[in-house]
Write an enzyme that holds these catalytic residues in place. Structure first.
Site, PDB file in Angstrom:
ATOM      1  N   ILE A 130       0.813  -1.217   0.000  1.00  0.00           N
ATOM      2  CA  ILE A 130       0.000   0.000   0.000  1.00  0.00           C
ATOM      3  C   ILE A 130       0.857   1.283   0.000  1.00  0.00           C
ATOM      4  CG2 ILE A 130      -0.311   0.421   2.472  1.00  0.00           C
ATOM      5  CD1 ILE A 130      -3.309   0.482   2.013  1.00  0.00           C
ATOM      6  N   ASN A 179      12.107  -8.699   6.758  1.00  0.00           N
ATOM      7  CA  ASN A 179      12.584  -8.066   7.985  1.00  0.00           C
ATOM      8  C   ASN A 179      12.042  -8.784   9.222  1.00  0.00           C
ATOM      9  OD1 ASN A 179      13.739  -6.040   6.371  1.00  0.00           O
ATOM     10  ND2 ASN A 179      11.859  -4.828   6.402  1.00  0.00           N
ATOM     11  N   HIS A 199      13.825  -3.223  10.965  1.00  0.00           N
ATOM     12  CA  HIS A 199      12.841  -2.498  10.130  1.00  0.00           C
ATOM     13  C   HIS A 199      11.527  -3.234   9.902  1.00  0.00           C
ATOM     14  CE1 HIS A 199      16.081   0.330   9.354  1.00  0.00           C
ATOM     15  NE2 HIS A 199      16.833  -0.684   8.999  1.00  0.00           N
ATOM     16  N   GLN A 200      11.221  -4.208  10.762  1.00  0.00           N
ATOM     17  CA  GLN A 200       9.905  -4.866  10.630  1.00  0.00           C
ATOM     18  C   GLN A 200       8.858  -4.014  11.335  1.00  0.00           C
ATOM     19  OE1 GLN A 200       9.479  -8.739  12.522  1.00  0.00           O
ATOM     20  NE2 GLN A 200       7.678  -9.243  11.299  1.00  0.00           N
ATOM     21  N   HIS A 223       6.503 -11.461   6.207  1.00  0.00           N
ATOM     22  CA  HIS A 223       6.212 -11.043   4.828  1.00  0.00           C
ATOM     23  C   HIS A 223       7.511 -10.878   4.067  1.00  0.00           C
ATOM     24  CE1 HIS A 223       6.306  -7.519   7.483  1.00  0.00           C
ATOM     25  NE2 HIS A 223       6.878  -6.866   6.494  1.00  0.00           N
ATOM     26  N   PHE A 224       7.463 -11.264   2.822  1.00  0.00           N
ATOM     27  CA  PHE A 224       8.594 -11.094   1.913  1.00  0.00           C
ATOM     28  C   PHE A 224       8.234  -9.968   0.944  1.00  0.00           C
ATOM     29  CE2 PHE A 224      11.432 -14.861   2.433  1.00  0.00           C
ATOM     30  CZ  PHE A 224      10.744 -15.471   3.477  1.00  0.00           C
ATOM     31  N   HIS A 225       9.071  -8.954   0.895  1.00  0.00           N
ATOM     32  CA  HIS A 225       8.888  -7.886  -0.085  1.00  0.00           C
ATOM     33  C   HIS A 225       9.523  -8.336  -1.395  1.00  0.00           C
ATOM     34  CE1 HIS A 225       8.155  -4.511   2.892  1.00  0.00           C
ATOM     35  NE2 HIS A 225       8.781  -5.360   3.676  1.00  0.00           N
TER      36      HIS A 225
HETATM   37  P1  5GP Z   1       7.958  -4.086   7.059  1.00  0.00           P
HETATM   38  O1  5GP Z   1       8.632  -2.785   7.335  1.00  0.00           O
HETATM   39  O2  5GP Z   1       7.199  -4.615   8.258  1.00  0.00           O
HETATM   40  O3  5GP Z   1       8.899  -5.105   6.467  1.00  0.00           O
HETATM   41  O4  5GP Z   1       6.913  -3.791   5.902  1.00  0.00           O
HETATM   42  C1  5GP Z   1       5.542  -3.706   6.078  1.00  0.00           C
HETATM   43  C2  5GP Z   1       4.950  -3.323   4.730  1.00  0.00           C
HETATM   44  O5  5GP Z   1       3.562  -3.519   4.781  1.00  0.00           O
HETATM   45  C3  5GP Z   1       5.175  -1.846   4.365  1.00  0.00           C
HETATM   46  O6  5GP Z   1       5.860  -1.779   3.117  1.00  0.00           O
HETATM   47  C4  5GP Z   1       3.780  -1.276   4.284  1.00  0.00           C
HETATM   48  O7  5GP Z   1       3.629  -0.333   3.244  1.00  0.00           O
HETATM   49  C5  5GP Z   1       2.920  -2.511   4.065  1.00  0.00           C
HETATM   50  N1  5GP Z   1       1.586  -2.402   4.624  1.00  0.00           N
HETATM   51  C6  5GP Z   1       1.269  -2.084   5.902  1.00  0.00           C
HETATM   52  N2  5GP Z   1      -0.072  -2.113   6.067  1.00  0.00           N
HETATM   53  C7  5GP Z   1      -0.600  -2.472   4.879  1.00  0.00           C
HETATM   54  C8  5GP Z   1      -1.949  -2.673   4.417  1.00  0.00           C
HETATM   55  O8  5GP Z   1      -2.917  -2.525   5.145  1.00  0.00           O
HETATM   56  N3  5GP Z   1      -2.101  -3.055   3.122  1.00  0.00           N
HETATM   57  C9  5GP Z   1      -1.034  -3.236   2.287  1.00  0.00           C
HETATM   58  N4  5GP Z   1      -1.298  -3.610   1.032  1.00  0.00           N
HETATM   59  N5  5GP Z   1       0.237  -3.057   2.682  1.00  0.00           N
HETATM   60  C10 5GP Z   1       0.452  -2.670   3.959  1.00  0.00           C
END
Ligand code: 5GP
Ligand code: ZN
Length: 151
Positions: A38, A96, A102-103, A109-111
């Site tokens: 998002i 992460n 940075h989590q 989740h895998f980006h």
């Molecule tokens: P992290 O920093 O935990 O590795 O990444 C979390 C990711 O989840 C971020 O890139 C953020 O934009 C995404 N994200 C958080 N909430 C939502 C949501 O409600 N919907 C979607 N599609 N992505 C989300």
């Protein structure tokens, strides 16, 4: 043996899996769910998540882990990121664990992040140090002993 899926009622990604929060869903399999991030760092920044609630990677049952990279691979192909040259467009897979790493969302989740230019996508800090072979050798021994103990 397969592990029964467990979802957490308070978790935002579990809610996305259940359809309680909308998402731009891409591939869904028995074990994985993928959708557009998002707040993307690049166009078509995608998340691939297990359909099982675990905060960190080491807590996730193997069958969920094993399903994720093939899904990421299909997405990389669909997103036209399969440049066969070392130069030009590329992509990063980022996963992460913990705030310091940075989590933000505590569901594994895998980006999959397209890297098309210097300004978008993942920008990495990499504080490497020069090789210290004595130190590396000692660490290697310690780790092998631990791994042997973990068998
Ligand atoms: P992290 O920093 O935990 O590795 O990444 C979390 C990711 O989840 C971020 O890139 C953020 O934009 C995404 N994200 C958080 N909430 C939502 C949501 O409600 N919907 C979607 N599609 N992505 C989300
Ligand atoms: Zn969850």
């Amino acid at each position: 043996m397969s592990t029964a899926a467990v979802l957490d009622t308070a978790c935002i990604f579990c809610k996305i899996i259940k359809g309680e929060i909308p998402s731009f869903k891409l591939i869904e399999t028995k074990h994985s769910f993928s959708f557009l991030d998002i707040q993307p760092t690049a166009d078509a920044h995608v998340l691939v998540i297990p359909k099982h609630h675990s905060a960190k990677m080491h807590q996730l049952p193997d069958e969920y882990l094993a399903d994720i990279l093939p899904v990421a691979k299909k997405l990389a192909i669909a997103l036209d990121l399969t440049n066969e040259s070392p130069e030009g467009v590329g992509y990063n897979i980022l996963q992460n664990n913990g705030r310091i790493a940075h989590q933000v969302v505590d569901h594994v989740h895998f980006h999959l992040i397209p890297k098309r230019d210097d300004k978008t996508g993942l920008i990495v800090g990499w504080p490497s140090v020069d090789s210290d072979f004595d130190k590396l050798g000692k660490l290697h021994k310690e780790l092998l002993a631990k791994l042997e103990g973990a068998k």
